[in-house]
Design an enzyme around this catalytic site. Structure first.
Site, mmCIF file in Angstrom:
data_model
loop_
_atom_site.group_PDB
_atom_site.id
_atom_site.type_symbol
_atom_site.label_atom_id
_atom_site.label_comp_id
_atom_site.label_asym_id
_atom_site.label_seq_id
_atom_site.Cartn_x
_atom_site.Cartn_y
_atom_site.Cartn_z
ATOM 1 N N GLU A 1 0.823 -1.208 0.000
ATOM 2 C CA GLU A 1 0.000 0.000 0.000
ATOM 3 C C GLU A 1 0.859 1.261 0.000
ATOM 4 O O GLU A 1 0.536 2.249 -0.656
ATOM 5 C CB GLU A 1 -0.940 0.000 1.207
ATOM 6 C CG GLU A 1 -2.106 -0.960 1.089
ATOM 7 C CD GLU A 1 -3.026 -0.604 -0.069
ATOM 8 O OE1 GLU A 1 -3.419 0.576 -0.177
ATOM 9 O OE2 GLU A 1 -3.332 -1.497 -0.875
ATOM 10 N N CYS B 1 -12.423 2.275 -14.942
ATOM 11 C CA CYS B 1 -12.764 3.681 -14.719
ATOM 12 C C CYS B 1 -11.489 4.516 -14.690
ATOM 13 O O CYS B 1 -11.183 5.205 -13.719
ATOM 14 C CB CYS B 1 -13.549 3.819 -13.412
ATOM 15 S SG CYS B 1 -14.493 5.346 -13.274
ATOM 16 N N CYS C 1 -16.494 2.497 -20.129
ATOM 17 C CA CYS C 1 -17.819 2.548 -19.490
ATOM 18 C C CYS C 1 -18.725 1.399 -19.917
ATOM 19 O O CYS C 1 -19.525 0.898 -19.115
ATOM 20 C CB CYS C 1 -18.494 3.883 -19.799
ATOM 21 S SG CYS C 1 -17.625 5.318 -19.121
ATOM 22 N N CYS D 1 -18.386 -1.569 -17.758
ATOM 23 C CA CYS D 1 -18.492 -1.347 -16.318
ATOM 24 C C CYS D 1 -19.809 -1.880 -15.764
ATOM 25 O O CYS D 1 -20.881 -1.586 -16.312
ATOM 26 C CB CYS D 1 -18.369 0.148 -16.021
ATOM 27 S SG CYS D 1 -18.503 0.545 -14.263
ATOM 28 N N CYS E 1 -24.633 5.043 -13.054
ATOM 29 C CA CYS E 1 -23.567 6.039 -13.058
ATOM 30 C C CYS E 1 -24.050 7.352 -13.666
ATOM 31 O O CYS E 1 -24.379 7.415 -14.861
ATOM 32 C CB CYS E 1 -22.361 5.515 -13.829
ATOM 33 S SG CYS E 1 -20.974 6.673 -13.891
#
Length: 347
Positions: free
Chosen positions: A36, A191, A198, A201, A207
């Site tokens: 991370e 995204c 899109c 997705c 959205c």
């Protein structure tokens, strides 16, 4: 019961999500934490080889805590944002000294560790322990900003508050580790900042940015800010053995803890320093092309001046934060971008 938003995300993840990243194998808090921190402001493809080398050298938090900081910075060399490496080392030592080498499992405690904020703490506990915490890294911000058509730059407090509220609202109480990974994966692979996919997705039906036909308008762009321009001289002091003098920089600030060329405001300051430390003639042998480095808060134009000593320095200045360095020799410390760029240019 998994909310509809999260359910769609998880179904997509089961079919298309990334499941073979090195830190996903045996996802202990230590392994997830290192990944991370490395992934902050750095893409996965860049991180993977660094992560492999880092884990080989520092397989656990105790090994990292006990290592010299120079060893840590050496393995971070080229990854940038070196404060992350210094914070890793500092946090490893705190986990060793205060938590007996076991990372805390409470998010508030995790957030007290250097370099770990709310989202990073949540990601570590979610991915390693399956705890139900919302995250909000850059990828997730983009997904939520588009889905809810949240206007404004995501770093602006009001916009950030809205995004956190949406992140918490969609959070499932089941399969949280998968959901966390899925949200990051969707932002990274579907995204995306430019040319989002899109039509592939799973969230397109709800959205708002997609419905408006302008997903690239979200999130809003960071306000442009002209970076101050700074100039300095970099002293490339070369002895008769072809070695260059390097200085160990302070632990904080630009290139903190790395080895770099001595820097001066102008040639007068450089000449005064040379006269103070070397009782012999110093000849400016070459003015090399300017090196430009852009940092978060200014742009530095570094003019390298190569100065040759006309006598052997007999190891003058060696030790106490100084060393004579020759390219391609074994060196455990980390080198600044200026030093690495210089040696790359002469290869």
């Amino acid at each position: 019961m998994i909310p509809e938003f999260a359910n769609k995300v998880l179904i997509w993840f089961d079919q298309h999500g990334r499941k073979d990243l090195p830190w996903q194998q045996h996802p202990t808090p230590y392994r997830v934490w290192v990944s991370e921190i490395m992934l902050q402001q750095t893409q996965v493809a860049t991180v993977i080889p660094y992560y492999g080398r880092f884990m080989q050298r520092f397989p656990d938090v105790l090994t990292l805590a006990d290592a010299p900081q120079d060893d840590v910075l050496k393995l971070w060399e080229g990854l940038g944002y070196y404060s992350r490496a210094r914070n890793l080392h500092k946090t490893a030592q705190r986990v060793r000294d205060e938590y007996a080498c076991v990372f805390p499992t409470d998010r508030a405690d995790m957030e007290t560790l250097s370099g770990i904020g709310r989202s990073t703490a949540a990601a570590i506990l979610s991915l390693s322990h399956g705890q139900a915490h919302a995250i909000l890294d850059g990828n997730v911000k983009r997904v939520l900003a588009r889905y809810h058509a949240v206007a404004g730059w995501s770093g602006e407090p009001r916009t950030l508050k809205q995004l956190w509220e949406h992140a918490e609202h969609h959070l499932p109480t089941q399969r949280n580790a998968d959901y966390t990974q899925a949200m990051m994966d969707m932002g990274a692979t579907l995204c995306t900042r430019s040319k989002p996919l899109c039509l592939l997705c799973p969230l397109q039906d709800g959205c708002k940015a997609f419905q408006q036909g302008k997903p690239q308008d979200y999130p809003g762009k960071r306000p442009k800010k002209d970076l101050p321009e700074k100039t300095a001289l970099a002293l490339l002091l070369r002895n008769n053995d072809g070695e260059l003098l390097l200085q160990h920089r302070p632990p904080t600030g630009i290139w903190g803890g790395l080895w770099s060329f001595p820097e001066f405001a102008d040639e007068t300051a450089m000449a005064d320093w040379l006269a103070q430390h070397f009782a012999q003639t110093c000849i400016v042998a070459a003015r090399l092309p300017t090196l430009t480095h852009t940092f978060s808060h200014y742009r530095l134009h570094l003019q390298p001046l190569q100065v040759d000593l006309d006598a052997h320095p007999a190891r003058i200045m060696e030790g106490n934060g100084w060393l004579w360095y020759k390219a391609d020799t074994h060196f455990t410390g980390g080198l600044s971008a200026a030093v690495r760029q210089f040696f790359q240019n002469i290869e």
